[in-house]
Structure formats: C-alpha cells, structure tokens
Design a protein around this motif. Structure first.
Motif, PDB file in Angstrom:
ATOM      1  N   PRO A   1     -52.324  29.269 -28.723  1.00 35.64           N
ATOM      2  CA  PRO A   1     -51.087  29.999 -29.023  1.00 35.64           C
ATOM      3  C   PRO A   1     -50.035  29.131 -29.720  1.00 35.64           C
ATOM      4  CG  PRO A   1     -51.344  29.625 -26.658  1.00 35.64           C
ATOM      5  CD  PRO A   1     -52.615  29.181 -27.289  1.00 35.64           C
ATOM      6  N   SER A   2     -49.086  29.788 -30.351  1.00 36.67           N
ATOM      7  CA  SER A   2     -48.039  29.080 -31.095  1.00 36.67           C
ATOM      8  C   SER A   2     -47.232  28.188 -30.156  1.00 36.67           C
ATOM      9  CB  SER A   2     -47.071  30.085 -31.715  1.00 36.67           C
ATOM     10  OG  SER A   2     -47.770  30.903 -32.578  1.00 36.67           O
ATOM     11  N   GLY A   3     -46.986  26.988 -30.630  1.00 42.86           N
ATOM     12  CA  GLY A   3     -46.097  26.081 -29.917  1.00 42.86           C
ATOM     13  C   GLY A   3     -46.707  25.421 -28.687  1.00 42.86           C
ATOM     14  N   VAL A   4     -48.009  25.594 -28.458  1.00 46.16           N
ATOM     15  CA  VAL A   4     -48.609  25.038 -27.244  1.00 46.16           C
ATOM     16  C   VAL A   4     -48.787  23.512 -27.335  1.00 46.16           C
ATOM     17  CG1 VAL A   4     -51.022  25.384 -27.961  1.00 46.16           C
ATOM     18  CG2 VAL A   4     -50.436  25.436 -25.543  1.00 46.16           C
ATOM     19  N   GLY A   5     -48.819  23.010 -28.586  1.00 45.50           N
ATOM     20  CA  GLY A   5     -48.989  21.565 -28.770  1.00 45.50           C
ATOM     21  C   GLY A   5     -50.238  21.203 -29.556  1.00 45.50           C
ATOM     22  N   LYS A   6     -50.681  22.080 -30.441  1.00 53.02           N
ATOM     23  CA  LYS A   6     -51.914  21.835 -31.208  1.00 53.02           C
ATOM     24  C   LYS A   6     -51.753  20.646 -32.161  1.00 53.02           C
ATOM     25  CE  LYS A   6     -51.785  26.008 -32.839  1.00 53.02           C
ATOM     26  NZ  LYS A   6     -50.606  26.455 -32.085  1.00 53.02           N
ATOM     27  N   THR A   7     -50.660  20.677 -32.965  1.00 50.09           N
ATOM     28  CA  THR A   7     -50.465  19.612 -33.958  1.00 50.09           C
ATOM     29  C   THR A   7     -50.302  18.265 -33.253  1.00 50.09           C
ATOM     30  OG1 THR A   7     -49.389  21.244 -35.359  1.00 50.09           O
ATOM     31  CG2 THR A   7     -49.063  18.939 -35.950  1.00 50.09           C
ATOM     32  N   THR A   8     -49.503  18.254 -32.199  1.00 48.67           N
ATOM     33  CA  THR A   8     -49.306  17.011 -31.432  1.00 48.67           C
ATOM     34  C   THR A   8     -50.657  16.518 -30.906  1.00 48.67           C
ATOM     35  OG1 THR A   8     -47.224  17.999 -30.710  1.00 48.67           O
ATOM     36  CG2 THR A   8     -47.936  16.040 -29.533  1.00 48.67           C
ATOM     37  N   THR A   9     -51.472  17.448 -30.405  1.00 52.29           N
ATOM     38  CA  THR A   9     -52.765  17.049 -29.823  1.00 52.29           C
ATOM     39  C   THR A   9     -53.728  16.542 -30.892  1.00 52.29           C
ATOM     40  OG1 THR A   9     -52.405  18.720 -28.125  1.00 52.29           O
ATOM     41  CG2 THR A   9     -54.599  17.791 -28.254  1.00 52.29           C
TER      42      THR A   9
ATOM     43  N   LEU B   1     -52.978  14.811 -33.455  1.00 51.95           N
ATOM     44  CA  LEU B   1     -52.620  13.414 -33.691  1.00 51.95           C
ATOM     45  C   LEU B   1     -53.023  12.525 -32.518  1.00 51.95           C
ATOM     46  CD1 LEU B   1     -49.250  14.163 -35.434  1.00 51.95           C
ATOM     47  CD2 LEU B   1     -51.105  12.823 -36.432  1.00 51.95           C
ATOM     48  N   ARG B   2     -52.808  13.040 -31.312  1.00 51.93           N
ATOM     49  CA  ARG B   2     -53.191  12.249 -30.129  1.00 51.93           C
ATOM     50  C   ARG B   2     -54.700  11.989 -30.109  1.00 51.93           C
ATOM     51  NH1 ARG B   2     -49.873  15.848 -25.739  1.00 51.93           N
ATOM     52  NH2 ARG B   2     -47.879  14.804 -25.932  1.00 51.93           N
ATOM     53  N   LEU B   3     -55.447  13.040 -30.447  1.00 54.77           N
ATOM     54  CA  LEU B   3     -56.915  12.896 -30.414  1.00 54.77           C
ATOM     55  C   LEU B   3     -57.404  11.955 -31.497  1.00 54.77           C
ATOM     56  CD1 LEU B   3     -58.080  16.568 -29.704  1.00 54.77           C
ATOM     57  CD2 LEU B   3     -58.212  14.591 -28.172  1.00 54.77           C
TER      58      LEU B   3
ATOM     59  N   THR C   1     -54.173  23.672 -41.690  1.00 53.65           N
ATOM     60  CA  THR C   1     -54.519  25.017 -42.165  1.00 53.65           C
ATOM     61  C   THR C   1     -53.340  25.968 -41.976  1.00 53.65           C
ATOM     62  OG1 THR C   1     -55.376  25.759 -40.041  1.00 53.65           O
ATOM     63  CG2 THR C   1     -56.952  24.692 -41.495  1.00 53.65           C
ATOM     64  N   ASP C   2     -52.192  25.417 -41.587  1.00 59.67           N
ATOM     65  CA  ASP C   2     -51.002  26.239 -41.347  1.00 59.67           C
ATOM     66  C   ASP C   2     -50.221  26.386 -42.652  1.00 59.67           C
ATOM     67  OD1 ASP C   2     -48.780  27.491 -40.473  1.00 59.67           O
ATOM     68  OD2 ASP C   2     -48.328  26.086 -38.854  1.00 59.67           O
ATOM     69  N   THR C   3     -50.283  27.578 -43.215  1.00 62.79           N
ATOM     70  CA  THR C   3     -49.603  27.778 -44.496  1.00 62.79           C
ATOM     71  C   THR C   3     -48.199  28.345 -44.287  1.00 62.79           C
ATOM     72  OG1 THR C   3     -50.676  29.917 -44.572  1.00 62.79           O
ATOM     73  CG2 THR C   3     -51.688  28.165 -45.854  1.00 62.79           C
TER      74      THR C   3
ATOM     75  N   TRP D   1     -55.504  20.688 -22.232  1.00 69.10           N
ATOM     76  CA  TRP D   1     -54.270  21.105 -21.538  1.00 69.10           C
ATOM     77  C   TRP D   1     -53.082  20.270 -21.992  1.00 69.10           C
ATOM     78  CZ3 TRP D   1     -54.235  25.507 -18.817  1.00 69.10           C
ATOM     79  CH2 TRP D   1     -55.470  26.021 -18.429  1.00 69.10           C
ATOM     80  N   THR D   2     -51.964  20.925 -22.261  1.00 63.25           N
ATOM     81  CA  THR D   2     -50.748  20.208 -22.663  1.00 63.25           C
ATOM     82  C   THR D   2     -49.603  20.581 -21.726  1.00 63.25           C
ATOM     83  OG1 THR D   2     -50.118  22.011 -24.103  1.00 63.25           O
ATOM     84  CG2 THR D   2     -51.325  20.197 -25.124  1.00 63.25           C
ATOM     85  N   LYS D   3     -48.495  19.878 -21.880  1.00 58.00           N
ATOM     86  CA  LYS D   3     -47.254  20.146 -21.133  1.00 58.00           C
ATOM     87  C   LYS D   3     -47.486  20.106 -19.624  1.00 58.00           C
ATOM     88  CE  LYS D   3     -45.553  22.596 -25.123  1.00 58.00           C
ATOM     89  NZ  LYS D   3     -44.708  23.561 -25.736  1.00 58.00           N
ATOM     90  N   LEU D   4     -48.435  19.264 -19.216  1.00 59.87           N
ATOM     91  CA  LEU D   4     -48.690  19.121 -17.781  1.00 59.87           C
ATOM     92  C   LEU D   4     -47.458  18.562 -17.092  1.00 59.87           C
ATOM     93  CD1 LEU D   4     -52.294  17.631 -18.049  1.00 59.87           C
ATOM     94  CD2 LEU D   4     -51.678  19.957 -17.401  1.00 59.87           C
ATOM     95  N   ASP D   5     -46.665  17.795 -17.844  1.00 55.75           N
ATOM     96  CA  ASP D   5     -45.439  17.214 -17.277  1.00 55.75           C
ATOM     97  C   ASP D   5     -44.401  18.294 -16.949  1.00 55.75           C
ATOM     98  OD1 ASP D   5     -45.575  17.465 -20.168  1.00 55.75           O
ATOM     99  OD2 ASP D   5     -43.528  16.678 -20.234  1.00 55.75           O
ATOM    100  N   GLU D   6     -44.553  19.467 -17.529  1.00 56.35           N
ATOM    101  CA  GLU D   6     -43.554  20.519 -17.306  1.00 56.35           C
ATOM    102  C   GLU D   6     -44.010  21.556 -16.278  1.00 56.35           C
ATOM    103  OE1 GLU D   6     -42.468  22.198 -21.068  1.00 56.35           O
ATOM    104  OE2 GLU D   6     -41.500  20.352 -21.732  1.00 56.35           O
TER     105      GLU D   6
ATOM    106  N   LEU E   1     -56.038  15.874 -21.669  1.00 56.85           N
ATOM    107  CA  LEU E   1     -54.832  16.248 -20.928  1.00 56.85           C
ATOM    108  C   LEU E   1     -53.599  15.624 -21.581  1.00 56.85           C
ATOM    109  CD1 LEU E   1     -56.338  15.450 -17.387  1.00 56.85           C
ATOM    110  CD2 LEU E   1     -56.333  17.671 -18.555  1.00 56.85           C
ATOM    111  N   GLY E   2     -52.595  16.446 -21.859  1.00 60.75           N
ATOM    112  CA  GLY E   2     -51.354  15.961 -22.493  1.00 60.75           C
ATOM    113  C   GLY E   2     -50.191  16.172 -21.549  1.00 60.75           C
ATOM    114  N   PHE E   3     -49.309  15.155 -21.429  1.00 57.21           N
ATOM    115  CA  PHE E   3     -48.227  15.279 -20.424  1.00 57.21           C
ATOM    116  C   PHE E   3     -46.954  14.571 -20.873  1.00 57.21           C
ATOM    117  CE2 PHE E   3     -51.778  12.511 -19.450  1.00 57.21           C
ATOM    118  CZ  PHE E   3     -51.205  11.245 -19.491  1.00 57.21           C
ATOM    119  N   GLY E   4     -46.494  14.891 -22.069  1.00 58.94           N
ATOM    120  CA  GLY E   4     -45.231  14.327 -22.547  1.00 58.94           C
ATOM    121  C   GLY E   4     -45.036  14.715 -23.992  1.00 58.94           C
ATOM    122  N   LYS E   5     -43.840  14.464 -24.511  1.00 66.01           N
ATOM    123  CA  LYS E   5     -43.559  14.930 -25.871  1.00 66.01           C
ATOM    124  C   LYS E   5     -44.048  13.969 -26.959  1.00 66.01           C
ATOM    125  CE  LYS E   5     -39.816  17.463 -26.883  1.00 66.01           C
ATOM    126  NZ  LYS E   5     -40.280  18.841 -26.936  1.00 66.01           N
ATOM    127  N   GLY E   6     -44.288  12.731 -26.567  1.00 67.63           N
ATOM    128  CA  GLY E   6     -44.642  11.732 -27.584  1.00 67.63           C
ATOM    129  C   GLY E   6     -46.100  11.784 -27.999  1.00 67.63           C
TER     130      GLY E   6
END
Ligand SMILES: Nc1nc2c(ncn2[C@@H]2O[C@H](COP(=O)(O)OP(=O)(O)OP(=O)(O)O)[C@@H](O)[C@H]2O)c(=O)[nH]1
Ligand SMILES: [Mg+2]
Length: 367
Positions: A173-181, A183-185, A203-205, A304-309, A330-335
């Motif tokens: 879903p939108s805003g879940v943290g795909k782009t951040t993930t 880069l992390r991966l 692929t986001d136009t 999984w993202t935003k585990l910190d929240e 597992l993602g748990f922070g904004k950085g």
C-alpha cells in the motif's frame, strides 16, 4: 449454515481437513479428545455459514450479475460486497469463539505453553491461529515451543530470498515504506555480498518525490538506477539484467496492479521474487484486506515496516499463518541505516513475545 463433524488421530490433520473441505472461513464449534484402549481419537465439529458448493454457486452468480449489482447499489463497487461479507463473518467468528472458548478442550500442553498462547491472544493473534498452534504443541510435546510455532508461522532470512531470485519486486500500500525498504535491502545485500552489482528501478510515474529519493541514494551509494514507465520499459530490464547481480523494482502501491499489461508482466516474470510490504500499524481487517488483494500476485515473502510505531505484533503472526508466506525483513525506524534487519526466527518471536526490536548486525543496538 453447514455443520460437519470430523474424526481422526491427529488434531492438526483434522484442522487441515476442515480447511480443505469447508474453506478458511469455517469455525470450530467444539473439539474433543476420546481415549479408548490407549488410542486417542480427536473429534472436531466445524461450521460454515454458507456451504462450499452453495458459496461457489453464489460467487458464479455474483460474477454474472456484476454489472447489475453495481447498478443496484449506486456508488458501491462490487468488490465491496465480498469485503463486507468477509468482515461480518470475521465478527461472527470472534463471537462464536468467545462463547465456545470455556468449553474447548484442546490437546494437553504445559502451563508455560498455555501462558504463551494466552499472551499471543492478548497481542491480537486470531483464535483460529491459537487453535492451530495449540494443536501443534499438543502433538509435539517433545519439541521446543518455537520449533512448533515456526512450522505454522514461517520466517526466512533476507539472504535466502536474495539467493533465490535476481529481480525483487516490492509491492504494498501507499506510504508503507516500499522505497525506503528498497534502499535498505540494497544496502543489506551489499553488506552480505560486497562487490555485488545492484540496479534500482523506479516504476512510480506519479510521485516525483519517491523517484528523486531513490535516484539520490542510488547515486550516493553507487547503485545503478533505471526508470520503467511502461510495460515496454520493463521488458528492457530483461535485456540488461545480465549486467547486474540484483535488481530491485520499487512500485507505486496498489495502482501498479491496475495498469494494463503490468500485472501479467510481473506475474509471469521468471526469477522474480515478489515481496509484500506491510506494517502492523494497520488495523487487522485492513491487513487481511491487503493480504487478500495481493494474494493473486504469487508473493514470496512479507516485509514488515514501522515496527517502531506499533504497540503489538500479533498481526505478524496472523499474516504469516494465513498466507503461509514467511516474514523476510523487518524495518523499525525512519532512516536507511541501523533501523532494519533480516528476519530470523529469534528476532521475530522476541518482537512478538517481548516487544524487543531486532538487533542491528554489527552495532549491538536496536536503533
Ligand atoms: N517510523 C518509521 N517510518 C518509516 C519506516 N519505513 C519507512 N518509514 C517512513 O514512511 C514514509 C513513507 O516511506 P516510503 O518509503 O516513501 O513509502 P512508500 O511505500 O514508498 O510510499 P509511496 O511510494 O508513496 O507509496 C517515509 O516518511 C519513511 O521515512 C519505518 O520502519 N519506521
Ligand atoms: Mg515509494
């Protein structure tokens, strides 16, 4: 309502039988264990609101009448009928479990195992998952609890995913943290295998922000960067894929599934692994709806993202149990650094049972 009684030697075997005959929405009305001549027989009575054949027939009619149905209730998309029905059934299931719980006699387990199940229930793990884990424990008293849980709730490492596919498509879903993930991966994969050649594909136009973010960090981190604005562009990736060891596709949420040609492209692509990015901050019903929507995309793992929240992590257990998809990252922070980790059986269950965020490799801390 269709009600059926099942008998057999194995409790989990019976649960499988209920699932395959009545479907995943069946509820257990009663369970019993009868001992005769030293031999145990389990008996389960299960119910389904609408018998399976009837349900299939109703679905068929619904498909045929799709256009008519849309007209019948203006402004209500036909998909919502299924959604409404699923929600009502889920509420119904919860109430039934509440009523029958005091009478349930599951297999014998230790008091510590009982405590563990009670704790999971408080964390929002669904009653049907608790029942399944309970039966698994009862049948495997000689095994450690986490071994039994891991059979029903799979966890895999990112390293394993990485080795099994060259192209990794992150959906969600939108805003879940795909782009951040993505880069992390990419950074994690390079840590695991220094010198690896990685390409990030946007692929986001629609949103320039995500694209710029991805490109900026791709440049900074020395990853190749490509754009794919059409299914034709995606075909080009196949042509250049031999230049890279790993390719990550960042997608724009649900919308990509609606684009003509893309759905089948993503579905049929060989050696591609599809990861659904989710967060436990979504309500359980919302998570179930996402799982259902993406279940047609041949997924390979859950990230999984935003585990910190989040305030509890029962949803992680429910999602892997329902979908049989392993949690992989597992993602748990904004950085981008020091706030994500590959999933392991240890960090997954520590998160669920102790609410301890995973340790980041090499730093000894969780942030
Ligand atoms: N607290 C927290 N924030 C996160 C985490 N992962 C991502 N975010 C934040 O969530 C927001 C959205 O992240 P994106 O990576 O842009 O999400 P996306 O799914 O690519 O969004 P769209 O491309 O718009 O669908 C950003 O502000 C991120 O910093 C996390 O694990 N924890
Ligand atoms: Mg994005």
């Amino acid at each position: 309502m269709q009600v059926k009684t099942f008998r057999g030697q194995s409790y989990s075997g019976l649960l499988q039988k209920v699932k395959s005959e009545l479907g995943p929405d069946a509820v257990i009305l009663s369970s019993d264990c009868i001992s005769s001549n030293g031999k145990k027989t389990f008996e389960l009575t299960a119910a389904l609101e609408m018998p399976s054949a009837e349900y299939a027939g109703a679905q068929e009619t619904k498909q045929k009448n799709r256009g008519k149905a849309e007209e019948a209730v203006p402004g209500m998309p036909s998909e919502n009928y299924g959604e409404e029905w699923r929600r009502e059934w889920s509420d119904f299931k919860k109430s039934i479990f509440k009523i029958i719980k005091p009478q349930l006699k599951g297999p014998k387990i230790t008091s510590r195992q009982k405590q563990a199940l009670e704790y999971l229930e408080k964390q929002g793990v669904y009653p049907e998952v608790i029942m399944d884990l309970w039966s698994g424990l009862g049948e495997n008293l000689h095994l450690p609890t986490l071994d039994v849980f891991s059979d029903s709730v799979p966890v895999t490492s990112w390293g394993h995913q990485m080795q099994n596919g060259k192209i990794h498509c992150l959906m969600g879903p939108s805003g879940v943290g795909k782009t951040t993930t993505v880069l992390r991966l990419a950074l994690e994969s390079r840590n695991l295998q220094p010198g690896i050649k990685i390409c990030l594909v946007n692929t986001d136009t629609q949103h320039a922000g995500g694209r710029l973010f991805l490109k900026h960090y791709a440049d900074l981190s020395d990853f190749a960067f490509m754009e794919a604005k059409s299914s034709e562009d995606l075909k080009n990736i196949l042509q250049v894929q031999s230049r890279y060891d790993l390719i990550f596709l960042d997608t724009p949420g649900l919308e990509i599934r609606e684009r003509p040609g893309w759905k089948s492209w993503i579905k049929n692509l060989k050696r591609v692994r599809r990861h659904l990015v989710l967060s436990p901050v979504y309500a359980p019903d919302q998570l179930d709806a996402y799982l259902q929507k993406y279940s047609r995309d041949n997924l390979n793992s859950l990230i999984w993202t935003k585990l910190d929240e989040a305030c509890n992590y029962g949803s992680l257990v429910n999602a892997s149990w329902k979908s049989a998809l392993p949690a992989s990252y597992l993602g748990f922070g904004k950085g981008l650094r020091h706030c994500s980790a590959s999933a392991t059986r240890d960090n997954f269950w520590k998160l669920v049972f102790k609410k301890i965020l995973p340790k980041v490799e090499g730093t000894g801390d969780t942030s």
